[in-house]
Design a protein around this motif. Structure first.
Motif, PDB file in Angstrom:
ATOM      1  N   ALA A 149      39.648  12.029   0.252  1.00 15.01           N
ATOM      2  CA  ALA A 149      40.076  10.672   0.592  1.00 15.01           C
ATOM      3  C   ALA A 149      39.256  10.126   1.762  1.00 15.01           C
ATOM      4  CB  ALA A 149      41.562  10.656   0.927  1.00 15.01           C
ATOM      5  N   ILE A 150      38.991  10.972   2.750  1.00 19.74           N
ATOM      6  CA  ILE A 150      38.174  10.540   3.890  1.00 19.74           C
ATOM      7  C   ILE A 150      36.746  10.250   3.434  1.00 19.74           C
ATOM      8  CG2 ILE A 150      37.156  11.283   6.086  1.00 19.74           C
ATOM      9  CD1 ILE A 150      39.758  12.833   6.613  1.00 19.74           C
ATOM     10  N   LYS A 151      36.188  11.098   2.587  1.00 21.14           N
ATOM     11  CA  LYS A 151      34.825  10.881   2.094  1.00 21.14           C
ATOM     12  C   LYS A 151      34.729   9.569   1.308  1.00 21.14           C
ATOM     13  CE  LYS A 151      33.663  14.518  -0.218  1.00 21.14           C
ATOM     14  NZ  LYS A 151      33.209  15.767  -0.831  1.00 21.14           N
ATOM     15  N   TRP A 152      35.734   9.292   0.484  1.00 21.72           N
ATOM     16  CA  TRP A 152      35.736   8.046  -0.291  1.00 21.72           C
ATOM     17  C   TRP A 152      35.795   6.844   0.646  1.00 21.72           C
ATOM     18  CZ3 TRP A 152      38.895   3.822  -0.793  1.00 21.72           C
ATOM     19  CH2 TRP A 152      38.604   2.963  -1.855  1.00 21.72           C
ATOM     20  N   THR A 153      36.669   6.918   1.652  1.00 21.21           N
ATOM     21  CA  THR A 153      36.792   5.818   2.605  1.00 21.21           C
ATOM     22  C   THR A 153      35.485   5.612   3.361  1.00 21.21           C
ATOM     23  OG1 THR A 153      39.145   6.319   2.874  1.00 21.21           O
ATOM     24  CG2 THR A 153      38.137   4.955   4.568  1.00 21.21           C
ATOM     25  N   LEU A 154      34.857   6.684   3.781  1.00 22.27           N
ATOM     26  CA  LEU A 154      33.580   6.576   4.480  1.00 22.27           C
ATOM     27  C   LEU A 154      32.507   5.954   3.593  1.00 22.27           C
ATOM     28  CD1 LEU A 154      33.399   9.980   6.361  1.00 22.27           C
ATOM     29  CD2 LEU A 154      33.491   7.714   7.398  1.00 22.27           C
ATOM     30  N   SER A 155      32.481   6.329   2.329  1.00 22.16           N
ATOM     31  CA  SER A 155      31.459   5.781   1.431  1.00 22.16           C
ATOM     32  C   SER A 155      31.640   4.284   1.206  1.00 22.16           C
ATOM     33  CB  SER A 155      31.467   6.519   0.095  1.00 22.16           C
ATOM     34  OG  SER A 155      32.600   6.171  -0.667  1.00 22.16           O
ATOM     35  N   ARG A 156      32.854   3.774   1.393  1.00 17.73           N
ATOM     36  CA  ARG A 156      33.107   2.338   1.224  1.00 17.73           C
ATOM     37  C   ARG A 156      32.946   1.560   2.525  1.00 17.73           C
ATOM     38  NH1 ARG A 156      32.531   4.246  -2.941  1.00 17.73           N
ATOM     39  NH2 ARG A 156      33.674   3.937  -4.844  1.00 17.73           N
ATOM     40  N   ASP A 180      32.484   7.774  12.441  1.00 16.12           N
ATOM     41  CA  ASP A 180      32.145   9.008  13.161  1.00 16.12           C
ATOM     42  C   ASP A 180      33.407   9.794  13.513  1.00 16.12           C
ATOM     43  OD1 ASP A 180      29.499   8.302  13.002  1.00 16.12           O
ATOM     44  OD2 ASP A 180      29.398   7.493  15.045  1.00 16.12           O
ATOM     45  N   LYS A 181      34.452   9.074  13.880  1.00 13.48           N
ATOM     46  CA  LYS A 181      35.722   9.746  14.192  1.00 13.48           C
ATOM     47  C   LYS A 181      36.300  10.400  12.937  1.00 13.48           C
ATOM     48  CE  LYS A 181      40.199   9.209  16.193  1.00 13.48           C
ATOM     49  NZ  LYS A 181      41.326   8.435  16.444  1.00 13.48           N
ATOM     50  N   MET A 182      36.181   9.717  11.799  1.00 14.59           N
ATOM     51  CA  MET A 182      36.683  10.283  10.536  1.00 14.59           C
ATOM     52  C   MET A 182      35.929  11.556  10.175  1.00 14.59           C
ATOM     53  SD  MET A 182      37.191   7.039   8.062  1.00 14.59           S
ATOM     54  CE  MET A 182      38.619   6.023   8.115  1.00 14.59           C
ATOM     55  N   VAL A 183      34.624  11.573  10.433  1.00 20.17           N
ATOM     56  CA  VAL A 183      33.824  12.764  10.134  1.00 20.17           C
ATOM     57  C   VAL A 183      34.300  13.942  10.983  1.00 20.17           C
ATOM     58  CG1 VAL A 183      31.524  13.789  10.326  1.00 20.17           C
ATOM     59  CG2 VAL A 183      31.803  11.542   9.309  1.00 20.17           C
ATOM     60  N   ARG A 226      44.297  20.036   1.617  1.00 14.17           N
ATOM     61  CA  ARG A 226      43.206  19.723   2.539  1.00 14.17           C
ATOM     62  C   ARG A 226      41.999  19.165   1.789  1.00 14.17           C
ATOM     63  NH1 ARG A 226      43.610  21.948   7.814  1.00 14.17           N
ATOM     64  NH2 ARG A 226      45.614  22.970   8.076  1.00 14.17           N
ATOM     65  N   LYS A 227      41.741  19.713   0.599  1.00 18.69           N
ATOM     66  CA  LYS A 227      40.646  19.194  -0.218  1.00 18.69           C
ATOM     67  C   LYS A 227      40.900  17.737  -0.587  1.00 18.69           C
ATOM     68  CE  LYS A 227      38.048  20.174  -4.467  1.00 18.69           C
ATOM     69  NZ  LYS A 227      37.823  18.792  -4.791  1.00 18.69           N
ATOM     70  N   LEU A 228      42.128  17.417  -0.954  1.00 16.83           N
ATOM     71  CA  LEU A 228      42.500  16.046  -1.280  1.00 16.83           C
ATOM     72  C   LEU A 228      42.320  15.129  -0.066  1.00 16.83           C
ATOM     73  CD1 LEU A 228      43.715  14.073  -3.351  1.00 16.83           C
ATOM     74  CD2 LEU A 228      45.961  14.714  -2.469  1.00 16.83           C
ATOM     75  N   HIS A 229      42.738  15.608   1.093  1.00 14.71           N
ATOM     76  CA  HIS A 229      42.601  14.831   2.325  1.00 14.71           C
ATOM     77  C   HIS A 229      41.127  14.569   2.642  1.00 14.71           C
ATOM     78  CE1 HIS A 229      44.204  14.277   6.701  1.00 14.71           C
ATOM     79  NE2 HIS A 229      43.578  13.226   6.258  1.00 14.71           N
ATOM     80  N   VAL A 230      40.297  15.588   2.537  1.00 18.53           N
ATOM     81  CA  VAL A 230      38.862  15.449   2.799  1.00 18.53           C
ATOM     82  C   VAL A 230      38.222  14.498   1.791  1.00 18.53           C
ATOM     83  CG1 VAL A 230      36.659  16.696   2.745  1.00 18.53           C
ATOM     84  CG2 VAL A 230      38.602  17.638   4.006  1.00 18.53           C
ATOM     85  N   CYS A 238      31.377   2.622   5.484  1.00 20.07           N
ATOM     86  CA  CYS A 238      30.106   2.845   6.192  1.00 20.07           C
ATOM     87  C   CYS A 238      29.041   3.169   5.157  1.00 20.07           C
ATOM     88  CB  CYS A 238      30.252   3.984   7.202  1.00 20.07           C
ATOM     89  SG  CYS A 238      31.553   3.736   8.404  1.00 20.07           S
ATOM     90  N   ARG A 239      28.767   2.228   4.284  1.00 22.94           N
ATOM     91  CA  ARG A 239      27.843   2.465   3.167  1.00 22.94           C
ATOM     92  C   ARG A 239      26.448   2.856   3.613  1.00 22.94           C
ATOM     93  NH1 ARG A 239      29.590  -0.236  -1.954  1.00 22.94           N
ATOM     94  NH2 ARG A 239      31.611  -1.094  -1.460  1.00 22.94           N
ATOM     95  N   SER A 240      25.966   2.231   4.676  1.00 21.38           N
ATOM     96  CA  SER A 240      24.587   2.508   5.086  1.00 21.38           C
ATOM     97  C   SER A 240      24.405   3.943   5.568  1.00 21.38           C
ATOM     98  CB  SER A 240      24.162   1.533   6.185  1.00 21.38           C
ATOM     99  OG  SER A 240      24.985   1.685   7.322  1.00 21.38           O
ATOM    100  N   VAL A 241      25.449   4.542   6.124  1.00 21.95           N
ATOM    101  CA  VAL A 241      25.343   5.907   6.637  1.00 21.95           C
ATOM    102  C   VAL A 241      25.890   6.927   5.652  1.00 21.95           C
ATOM    103  CG1 VAL A 241      26.005   7.430   8.535  1.00 21.95           C
ATOM    104  CG2 VAL A 241      25.550   5.030   8.990  1.00 21.95           C
ATOM    105  N   TYR A 242      27.088   6.671   5.102  1.00 20.55           N
ATOM    106  CA  TYR A 242      27.777   7.665   4.280  1.00 20.55           C
ATOM    107  C   TYR A 242      27.895   7.273   2.810  1.00 20.55           C
ATOM    108  CZ  TYR A 242      29.132   9.225   8.917  1.00 20.55           C
ATOM    109  OH  TYR A 242      29.111   9.640  10.217  1.00 20.55           O
ATOM    110  N   GLY A 243      27.330   6.139   2.417  1.00 18.66           N
ATOM    111  CA  GLY A 243      27.439   5.686   1.031  1.00 18.66           C
ATOM    112  C   GLY A 243      26.531   6.472   0.105  1.00 18.66           C
TER     113      GLY A 243
END
Length: 156
Positions: free
Chosen positions: A111-118, A84-87, A105-109, A120-125
């Motif tokens: 990277a955050i999206k990829w990390t979230l998908s790994r 949630d903090k990453m979002v 900034r696109k690259l940074h976002v 927090c799979r149930s929410v952001y995967g």
């Protein structure tokens, strides 16, 4: 003795040996590490950095996670909080930009999206939906010859 053999011999003397006996029951997670790990992970920091700061092996913490369901549940809750903090961080990155910083900034976002998908799979995967339409036929081949039909008649 050659330098390779000396180096190999020296390296074998400096190996670290795991403490404890193999197969011995694992000690429970110390409370101060339990709370410290969960607080550290909830801020978005990696587990390995906590381990390095506190002289723990990450393998030990992963064994604690595998063996203790309560610790595992608290750890996963901390990861969801970090997600949630990453979002919110990602949204801040997206709000303020200019032409010079769009790509970084696109690259940074991303990277955050990829990390979230790994993490927090149930929410952001990625969600996969598999649909099947049609019939399925199965043919079993056993290698045994088919039985012959024998007709028996009574001739009296």
């Amino acid at each position: 003795m050659s330098t390779k053999k000396k180096a190999k011999k020296k390296a074998s003397k400096t190996r670290t040996v795991a403490k404890g006996k193999p197969g011995a029951p694992m000690k429970p997670v110390p409370v101060h590490h339990w709370q410290g790990i969960c607080e550290h992970v909830a801020t978005g920091e990696p587990l390995e950095s906590y381990c390095k700061e506190n002289g723990l092996m990450s393998r030990t913490v992963r064994l604690w996670l595998a063996k203790d369901p309560s610790f595992r549940a608290d750890y996963h809750q901390a990861r969801e909080i970090a997600g949630d903090k990453m979002v919110s961080t990602m949204m801040e990155i997206c709000e303020d930009y200019d032409d010079a910083t769009v790509q970084s900034r696109k690259l940074h976002v991303d990277a955050i999206k990829w990390t979230l998908s790994r993490h927090c799979r149930s929410v952001y995967g990625d969600q996969q939906k598999i649909e099947h339409g049609g019939n399925v036929s199965i043919t079993v081949v056993t290698g045994v010859p088919e039985a012959r039909q024998i007709t028996v008649t009574e001739d009296g």
